[in-house]
Write a protein that holds these residues in place. Structure first.
Motif, PDB file in Angstrom:
ATOM      1  N   TYR A 113       1.019  -1.398  -0.013  1.00 53.92           N
ATOM      2  CA  TYR A 113       0.191  -0.141   0.122  1.00 53.92           C
ATOM      3  C   TYR A 113       0.724   1.291   0.278  1.00 53.92           C
ATOM      4  N   LEU A 139      -7.170   4.861   4.280  1.00 54.26           N
ATOM      5  CA  LEU A 139      -7.213   5.489   3.267  1.00 54.26           C
ATOM      6  C   LEU A 139      -7.310   6.977   4.086  1.00 54.26           C
ATOM      7  N   THR A 170      -5.676  -1.297   0.357  1.00 52.20           N
ATOM      8  CA  THR A 170      -5.860  -1.073   1.087  1.00 52.20           C
ATOM      9  C   THR A 170      -6.443  -2.018   2.468  1.00 52.20           C
ATOM     10  N   GLY A 229      -9.442  -0.859   5.552  1.00 46.10           N
ATOM     11  CA  GLY A 229      -8.874  -0.350   4.753  1.00 46.10           C
ATOM     12  C   GLY A 229      -9.334   1.038   4.551  1.00 46.10           C
TER      13      GLY A 229
END
Length: 184
Positions: free
Chosen positions: A69, A154, A140, A150
């Protein structure tokens, strides 16, 4: 300025170390370094951060392929360590598709005109240096089973996020904030 840490999840809890990235040139090198930090089947996380620009999390579970990620792919693409993380898979590119693009006979007109005569028209040339998107990219959900979903990951990326604090927040959510701070 970069910061990197290896976090190995052991039977006794998380153990952190600061890796020497001088000899790391590829994702395979980074994966090998992470695997060496833990026992055979342990989960090892690699945190990499370029101050106030981007951060990346790489998860290694035994011999499985790394899960990656990156908080801002475009910023990472301008960084030597970031480039290592931006594999074709993470970027959603199929290397065979890129080979096919090199064989295009016609240029693709992207300005919306039918004749393609506009001198300012953008063209796709099929280069392997295709555009890297701005913003978060990758898996994610790589930390979901460890305590961070996730959506939370984010939220630490993109506009308004403080990338310099993100790794600490991730470590806190995983229950290893103190261990990370010990190597920071």
């Amino acid at each position: 300025m970069y910061f990197a840490a290896l976090l190995a999840r052991t039977e006794d809890g998380w153990q952190a170390s600061e890796p020497d990235l001088d000899d790391v040139e590829t994702l395979a090198d980074l994966s090998d370094l992470a695997r060496a930090a833990g026992d055979e089947e342990e989960t090892v996380l690699v945190f990499i951060e370029q101050e106030d620009a981007w951060f990346g999390v790489i998860r290694i579970d035994g011999e499985e392929d790394p899960r990656i990620y990156v908080s801002d792919a475009a910023a990472a693409a301008r960084s030597s360590y970031g480039e290592i993380l931006l594999t074709d898979e993470v970027l959603g590119r199929d290397p065979e598709d890129l080979d096919d693009l090199d064989d295009l006979d016609d240029l693709v007109d992207l300005d919306g005109t039918e004749d393609g005569d506009d001198d300012d028209a953008a063209v796709v040339t099929g280069s392997s240096d295709d555009h890297v998107p701005v913003g978060p990219l990758g898996d994610t959900e790589l930390l979901t089973d460890l305590g961070m979903n996730g959506k939370e990951l984010l939220a630490l990326s993109g506009d308004g996020a403080l990338t310099g604090e993100a790794l600490g927040e991730i470590a806190d959510a995983l229950g290893c904030g103190d261990v990370l701070e010990a190597v920071r």
